[in-house]
Design an enzyme around this catalytic site. Structure first.
Site, short mmCIF file in Angstrom:
data_model
loop_
_atom_site.label_atom_id
_atom_site.label_comp_id
_atom_site.label_asym_id
_atom_site.label_seq_id
_atom_site.Cartn_x
_atom_site.Cartn_y
_atom_site.Cartn_z
CD GLU A 43 40.11 36.58 38.46
OE1 GLU A 43 39.08 37.27 38.55
OE2 GLU A 43 40.39 35.68 39.28
CG ASP A 117 49.67 27.33 39.25
OD1 ASP A 117 48.88 27.09 40.18
OD2 ASP A 117 49.41 27.10 38.06
CE LYS A 121 60.37 20.30 44.07
NZ LYS A 121 59.75 19.17 43.44
#
Ligand SMILES: C[S@@+](CC[C@H](N)C(=O)[O-])C[C@H]1O[C@@H](n2cnc3c(N)ncnc32)[C@H](O)[C@@H]1O
Length: 213
Positions: A43, A117, A121
């Site tokens: 993981e 994450d 942008k």
């Protein structure tokens, strides 16, 4: 961090932490655990460990490697490992990409990357963990039939994941209809981030890929 978590970092973590030797010798997952394991599952970015711990409890013969640089998340995970007496979890507390390079070919039967994450942008896209280099390394590490599970709630990352994984030709997307990525499999425990996404009304996607030869 709470006092007992600090104690676990000092006393439990050293016995289950994966440290790299610095030379080119590949790690041997079969020898990381005190008892024989049937498979190794990985993981990446386990956060506070909710998914990792439930999978380890539900699959006691599988050896789990969890990667997470966030020390408070590692501390929470150690609390669960200690409370449950788990012996089939090992932790790498750094960038998963460093660990991936040290693992041997065809050594990982299942990989989870849950709510990585998103770096929304455009100028930060290069920081996304899912990209050509990670995917080609996972192709090296995962044998035919091995499973790759990825979840995200970020619309641009959803598209990015599908484009990058499917363009490498090393994985097959197992979905046949929208329900297959909108609804999780029963053996896919909820994570902290997923709970937050649901509470905020964001639509999560759960992608399931199989390694193809
Ligand atoms: C949005 S959080 C999701 C955490 C958890 N999977 C969940 O669903 O609750 C992303 C996690 O990935 C970890 N992470 C980010 N980059 C990483 C990397 N290169 N290697 C390993 N973990 C990473 C972060 O520290 C963070 O805990």
């Amino acid at each position: 961090m709470k006092g007992h978590q600090r104690v676990l970092i000092d006393e439990l973590l050293p016995s289950i932490e994966i440290l790299l030797s610095g030379d080119a010798t590949p790690l041997n997952p079969d020898k990381m655990f005190p008892a024989a394991i049937s498979q190794t599952w990985l993981e990446i970015g386990f956060g506070s460990g909710e998914h990792l711990i439930k999978q380890a409890v539900n699959n006691p013969l599988v050896g789990f490697i969890g990667c997470e640089p966030y020390i408070n998340g590692v501390a929470r995970t150690l609390t669960s490992i200690s409370r449950l007496g788990l012996r089939n979890v090992r932790i790498f507390r750094d960038d998963a990409r460093i660990l991936l390079q040290a693992l041997p070919d065809q050594s990982i039967a299942r990989t989870f990357i849950l709510f990585p994450d998103p770096w929304p942008k455009t100028r930060h896209y290069k920081r996304r963990i899912i990209g050509p280099k990670t995917i080609s390394t996972l192709c090296r590490l995962m044998p035919k039939g091995a499973e790759l599970r990825i979840a995200t709630d970020d619309p641009s990352y959803k598209e990015w994941i599908l484009v990058h994984i499917l363009s490498c030709n090393g994985f097959k997307w197992r979905a046949r209809r929208p329900q297959d990525w909108q609804v999780k499999l029963a053996d896919w425990p909820e994570t902290r981030y997923e709970m937050k996404a649901n509470a905020a009304g964001r639509q999560c996607s759960f992608f399931l890929f199989s390694r193809e030869a």
